[in-house]
Design a protein around this motif. Structure first.
Motif: not given
Lengths: 372, 264
Positions: A141, A144-145, A148, A152, A159-165, A169, B194, B208, B216-220, B233, B237
């Motif tokens: 898991g 894979i995450e 991705h 990205k 600029p971006f953020g990431w909300e994952g499992k 960030f 995502e 953005r 900007m946030i990508y939601l996985y 999630r 956020l």
């Protein structure tokens, strides 16, 4: 055919047979270590002079099995010593690390080398999860995450953020971006069906860096190709890397005797401690599915398969330049791959023997196989 | 958290809305499907007062005369803020609701505190693949986890009418709004699934690049409806952003900010 030179950078100055994990470093002599690094970098540089198209670095932890706990540091040293060869980091053990750090370091290597990076994104072998205290059950898991997220980070226009499992960030914009656009070629391992499928889904090269059996290898290539087709693309020969151990000498006897000794050293001393942790992880976690688990459970047995048996299975290259040339032709016919990784520093095979093997490859093998 | 339904009469016509919770106000503008009571909205209502108006023409309500297009509908909600909320408010908009929320932030920067845009509509760049029309394809592209969808109590007729009403307000690419995004002063969180299959990534990138203070946030492992695909999630956020504003960039660890109840 592109050729990649693979090297584990083992610590060969120990004779202690380890049983525990991690392997105690009390036997490590820093002065010997300094000489080993210097010699290994010379050897890897020689590979470029001997016609290799890629030079491969890899990541292993906490044992004499390999001294590249961060392959990117070796990659950076190689960039300065080479001009043409791709620097193949095969690869960072993604689930153990901060994915953003991987994206950044790979981008640095790519820019510093003028676009010579091959970006290996691997799950690693089970015992490494003990070293970095990451749950082995989460390895797939996380892989894979993280892939991705890394892609990205390489390609995002803002600029971006990431909300994952596994990863969160809030602000990412890496400097530098990769030299190769949209990003460097990605290589992933395909030693199990699920990993071969994942490589196809991610549009990555398939890496089978240590083949053990022709039919099993063909099956993984088939799985990879089928999955890629499902995802709307067709891998070419250049998308498949096949690897095995190789020693070229003036006679079969000479090659076999040297390689045998090297393999014994690898099985007993270099691989000793990590087997303990490997079996523990395999027994106590869901790192592999059951079929794959069986395959990896007895590492010692795998390392002890007689050379004659491996030769019969075409899972090793050992002998004269003519014999190795024939083996490369044979494997190419079987697999249709476009990239071949050869590992010549097996266990404690002396550096001068490895260097001679490289030169024999340059003078007597490569001229007959590079047009495959 | 139980939402209660209320009615208000605005200068353009009557408007129904749902309300729940207590604390700072949050105006939630729904997607083309209509009002959806999701787990994150329930949780938000434990910390904020959530207002969820039903767009005129949705769920059996009547259209407001002369109100057509995103800008006009945003003016209706501006009147709602003035009449019902009566203070500066945070705004969350999803899909077409994001489009309306962006207009609201352009028109009334002094009344909008923080803005959350989720899978924003109305700014589909030229050359983008068209919106799917086949319901099965729509479902596939809108959700990664359709198994999380709660049963919709609407009749097929009401759902069809809602979809028709969405066209009344929507735009493919609203040039006027695109030109005014730079005027938005609200600190803005842009959420993009995502695996978003309905709204092009370029839309969120455009937001953005044009909104001055935006993240900007990508939601996985989420597509067009991250509230449903990844409820926890999404709440983590959005809750963190609404609670801490720009400071949501800073990892808070386990330490709650003094005096501010944090989403669990």
């Amino acid at each position: 055919m592109q050729f990649s030179y693979f090297h584990l950078m083992p610590y060969t100055a120990t004779r202690t047979v380890p049983h525990d994990w991690p392997v105690s470093n009390k036997d490590f002599d820093p002065k010997v270590g300094a000489n080993l690094y210097r010699g290994y970098l010379d050897n890897l540089t020689l590979a470029e002079e001997c016609g290799f198209d890629w030079i491969g670095c890899n990541e292993h932890h906490m044992s004499p099995y390999g001294l590249m706990s961060n392959p990117n540091i070796i990659g950076a040293a190689l960039i300065e010593r080479t001009k043409r060869a791709k620097i193949a980091i095969v690869g960072s053990l993604v689930p153990l690390l901060n994915p953003i750090r991987i994206a950044e370091e790979y981008a640095m290597l790519d820019v510093m080398s003028g676009g010579r990076l091959i970006a290996g994104l691997l799950r690693g072998i089970p015992h490494e999860y003990v070293a970095y205290n990451v749950p082995p059950d989460e390895s797939y898991g996380r892989l894979i995450e993280a892939i991705h997220l890394i892609k990205k980070a390489w390609t995002a226009q803002e600029p971006f953020g990431w909300e994952g499992k596994y990863y969160q960030f809030r602000a990412i914009s890496i400097w530098p971006k990769p030299y190769q656009q949209p990003h460097p070629r990605i290589l992933m391992s395909g030693s199990t069906e699920s990993s071969a499928k994942l490589a196809a889904r991610e549009g990555a090269m398939l890496g089978l860096v240590q083949i053990t059996d022709v039919e099993a290898t063909k099956k993984m290539i088939r799985v990879y190709r089928d999955e890629a087709k499902e995802c709307g693309w067709n891998p070419g020969p250049e998308d498949i890397l096949i690897g095995c151990s190789c020693l070229i000498a003036d006679s079969f006897k000479e090659a076999k005797e040297t390689l045998e000794e090297g393999r014994n050293f690898l099985a007993d001393i270099l691989g000793g401690g990590m087997r303990t942790a490997q079996q523990l992880v395999l027994q106590k976690s869901r790192y592999y599915d059951d079929d794959s688990k069986k395959k990896f459970m007895d590492m010692r047995k795998i390392m002890r398969v007689p050379i004659e048996d491996l030769l019969a299975k075409k899972a090793i290259m050992c002998g004269t330049a003519e014999m190795v040339t024939e083996s490369i032709h044979h494997l190419h016919k079987e697999f249709g791959h476009g990239c071949m990784s050869l590992s010549m520093k097996i266990g404690n095979v002396p550096d001068e023997v490895t260097a001679k093997s490289l030169r024999l490859f340059r003078d007597k093998v490569r001229p007959h196989v590079h047009n495959l | 958290m139980a939402y209660t339904r209320h009615d208000v009469t605005l200068p353009t016509g009557p408007l129904s809305y749902y309300k729940a919770g207590s604390g700072r106000p949050v105006l939630y503008l729904h997607s083309g499907t209509g009002v959806r009571f999701t787990e994150p909205l329930d949780k938000l209502a434990e910390h904020f007062t959530v207002y969820m108006p039903i767009f005129p023409g949705y769920d059996g309500t009547k259209l407001h005369a002369g109100v057509k297009g995103g800008k006009a509908l945003a003016q209706v909600f501006l009147a709602f803020v003035d009449t019902v909320i009566k203070e500066k408010t945070d705004v969350i908009g999803h899909s077409i609701g994001g489009y309306i929320a962006a207009w609201l932030a352009v028109m009334a920067g002094d009344k909008i505190d923080q803005l959350v845009l989720v899978g924003t509509g109305g700014l589909r760049p030229k050359g983008s693949p068209p919106m799917p029309t086949d319901p099965k394809e729509m479902l596939k592209r809108a959700y990664v986890h359709p198994e999380n969808i709660k049963p919709d109590n609407r009749t097929p007729e009401v759902s069809a009418k809602n979809r028709e009403t969405a066209q009344h307000y929507s735009a493919v690419f609203d040039e006027e709004l695109a030109g005014k995004l730079k005027e938005i002063t609200a600190i803005t969180l842009i959420i993009h699934g995502e695996k978003e299959g309905i709204i092009p990534e370029e839309t969120s990138v455009l937001l953005r690049s044009r909104i001055k203070t935006s993240y900007m946030i990508y939601l996985y492992d989420a597509a067009h409806v991250p509230e449903v695909d990844q409820p926890q999630r999404f709440f983590n956020l959005v809750g963190d952003f609404l609670t801490r504003g720009q400071a949501f960039l800073v990892n808070k660890g386990d330490r709650p900010p003094a005096g501010v109840p944090l989403p669990s």
